[in-house]
Design a protein around this motif. Structure first.
Motif, short mmCIF file in Angstrom:
data_model
loop_
_atom_site.label_atom_id
_atom_site.label_comp_id
_atom_site.label_asym_id
_atom_site.label_seq_id
_atom_site.Cartn_x
_atom_site.Cartn_y
_atom_site.Cartn_z
N SER A 65 -10.98 -12.69 -17.79
CA SER A 65 -9.60 -13.05 -17.44
C SER A 65 -8.84 -11.85 -16.89
CB SER A 65 -8.86 -13.61 -18.66
OG SER A 65 -9.48 -14.79 -19.09
N LEU A 66 -9.00 -10.69 -17.52
CA LEU A 66 -8.32 -9.49 -17.04
C LEU A 66 -8.81 -9.11 -15.64
CD1 LEU A 66 -8.17 -7.23 -20.21
CD2 LEU A 66 -6.29 -8.37 -19.04
N GLY A 67 -10.08 -9.25 -15.39
CA GLY A 67 -10.61 -8.97 -14.06
C GLY A 67 -10.03 -9.89 -13.01
N ALA A 68 -9.92 -11.18 -13.34
CA ALA A 68 -9.36 -12.15 -12.40
C ALA A 68 -7.89 -11.86 -12.14
CB ALA A 68 -9.53 -13.56 -12.94
N LEU A 69 -7.14 -11.50 -13.16
CA LEU A 69 -5.72 -11.16 -12.99
C LEU A 69 -5.56 -9.90 -12.12
CD1 LEU A 69 -4.20 -11.86 -16.51
CD2 LEU A 69 -3.74 -13.07 -14.39
N SER A 70 -6.43 -8.94 -12.32
CA SER A 70 -6.38 -7.72 -11.53
C SER A 70 -6.62 -8.01 -10.06
CB SER A 70 -7.41 -6.72 -12.05
OG SER A 70 -7.45 -5.58 -11.25
N VAL A 71 -7.60 -8.84 -9.76
CA VAL A 71 -7.89 -9.20 -8.38
C VAL A 71 -6.71 -9.95 -7.77
CG1 VAL A 71 -9.35 -10.69 -6.94
CG2 VAL A 71 -10.38 -9.19 -8.64
N ALA A 72 -6.13 -10.88 -8.50
CA ALA A 72 -4.98 -11.64 -8.00
C ALA A 72 -3.79 -10.72 -7.75
CB ALA A 72 -4.61 -12.75 -8.98
N SER A 73 -3.58 -9.77 -8.65
CA SER A 73 -2.46 -8.84 -8.50
C SER A 73 -2.64 -7.93 -7.30
CB SER A 73 -2.34 -7.99 -9.77
OG SER A 73 -1.35 -7.01 -9.61
N SER A 74 -3.84 -7.43 -7.07
CA SER A 74 -4.08 -6.56 -5.92
C SER A 74 -3.92 -7.34 -4.62
CB SER A 74 -5.44 -5.89 -6.00
OG SER A 74 -6.47 -6.84 -5.88
N GLY A 75 -4.29 -8.61 -4.62
CA GLY A 75 -4.09 -9.45 -3.44
C GLY A 75 -2.62 -9.65 -3.14
N THR A 76 -1.80 -9.81 -4.17
CA THR A 76 -0.36 -9.97 -4.00
C THR A 76 0.25 -8.69 -3.45
OG1 THR A 76 -0.30 -11.55 -5.82
CG2 THR A 76 1.79 -10.53 -5.21
N HIS A 77 -0.18 -7.53 -3.98
CA HIS A 77 0.33 -6.25 -3.48
C HIS A 77 -0.07 -6.03 -2.02
CE1 HIS A 77 2.03 -4.95 -7.22
NE2 HIS A 77 0.89 -5.07 -7.86
N ALA A 78 -1.27 -6.40 -1.67
CA ALA A 78 -1.73 -6.24 -0.28
C ALA A 78 -0.90 -7.13 0.65
CB ALA A 78 -3.21 -6.58 -0.16
N ARG B 143 3.39 -7.61 4.73
CA ARG B 143 4.69 -8.17 5.14
C ARG B 143 5.65 -7.06 5.54
NH1 ARG B 143 9.64 -8.59 3.24
NH2 ARG B 143 9.11 -7.68 1.23
N ARG B 144 5.71 -6.01 4.72
CA ARG B 144 6.62 -4.89 5.02
C ARG B 144 6.21 -4.18 6.31
NH1 ARG B 144 10.23 -2.99 1.32
NH2 ARG B 144 10.18 -4.03 -0.70
N ALA B 145 4.93 -3.96 6.50
CA ALA B 145 4.46 -3.30 7.72
C ALA B 145 4.78 -4.15 8.95
CB ALA B 145 2.97 -3.02 7.63
N HIS B 146 4.66 -5.46 8.83
CA HIS B 146 4.97 -6.36 9.95
C HIS B 146 6.46 -6.30 10.27
CE1 HIS B 146 4.54 -9.78 12.62
NE2 HIS B 146 5.55 -10.35 12.00
N GLU B 147 7.31 -6.35 9.25
CA GLU B 147 8.76 -6.26 9.46
C GLU B 147 9.12 -4.92 10.09
OE1 GLU B 147 10.42 -9.08 5.82
OE2 GLU B 147 10.44 -6.91 5.58
N ALA B 148 8.53 -3.83 9.57
CA ALA B 148 8.82 -2.50 10.10
C ALA B 148 8.39 -2.39 11.56
CB ALA B 148 8.13 -1.43 9.26
N GLN B 149 7.28 -2.98 11.91
CA GLN B 149 6.81 -2.95 13.30
C GLN B 149 7.79 -3.69 14.21
OE1 GLN B 149 4.04 -1.17 14.16
NE2 GLN B 149 4.62 -1.51 16.27
N ALA B 150 8.31 -4.82 13.76
CA ALA B 150 9.28 -5.58 14.55
C ALA B 150 10.58 -4.78 14.71
CB ALA B 150 9.56 -6.93 13.89
N LEU B 151 11.02 -4.12 13.64
CA LEU B 151 12.23 -3.30 13.72
C LEU B 151 12.01 -2.09 14.63
CD1 LEU B 151 13.23 -3.51 9.96
CD2 LEU B 151 14.39 -4.61 11.89
N LEU B 152 10.82 -1.53 14.61
CA LEU B 152 10.48 -0.42 15.49
C LEU B 152 10.56 -0.87 16.95
CD1 LEU B 152 7.98 2.30 14.87
CD2 LEU B 152 7.78 1.08 17.00
N GLU B 153 10.05 -2.04 17.23
CA GLU B 153 10.08 -2.58 18.59
C GLU B 153 11.53 -2.82 19.03
OE1 GLU B 153 8.84 -3.91 22.29
OE2 GLU B 153 7.84 -2.72 20.76
#
Length: 140
Positions: free
Chosen positions: A27-40, A45-55
């Motif tokens: 269960s801890l392993g599955a939660l860790s994988v889910a959490s890292s996917g959310t962080h990624a 999302r932030r990099a995409h927004e920053a790229q649009a603002l840069l443009e």
């Protein structure tokens, strides 16, 4: 009932503890994988927004006149974006290229609390011609 038959009827305490440990670790392993996917996904999302603002910032600099690029006003030099992008700030650096008159080297940087996106490019602005530089005879 013999002793062997009683032992086969249920799990011993050691078997139950071992089973719970295996389920917990899985269960801890599955939660860790889910959490890292959310962080990624959040970083993407932030990099995409920053790229649009840069443009957006690049387009504002592309519309600037030669004199604005030479003496960069504060409105083009840097600042923070309005809501809902208030967590992002930007800075631009514009330098005339000494080798090629009218060419300006541009660096734009968009920052947020845990990241940065940088772009480099160039803009060309031909020098303004005066009336004295006009060809003799004019056009008809």
């Amino acid at each position: 009932m013999s002793r062997a038959e009683r032992a086969r009827r249920g799990l011993s305490l050691i078997e139950a503890v071992a089973a719970l440990a295996i389920v917990g670790a899985t269960s801890l392993g599955a939660l860790s994988v889910a959490s890292s996917g959310t962080h990624a996904a959040e970083r993407a999302r932030r990099a995409h927004e920053a790229q649009a603002l840069l443009e957006e910032t690049r387009v504002r600099l592309a519309l600037a006149t030669e004199s604005e690029l030479r003496l960069l006003p504060d409105s083009l030099a840097g600042g923070a974006f309005d809501a809902p992008f208030a967590e992002y700030a930007w800075r631009s650096d514009v330098r005339p290229d000494a080798r090629y008159p009218g060419l300006f080297l541009i660096t734009i940087e968009v920052r947020w609390n845990d990241g940065v996106v940088v772009a480099e490019g160039a803009e060309y602005r031909p020098a303004a011609r005066s009336v004295a530089d006009a060809p003799a005879g004019g056009r008809r």
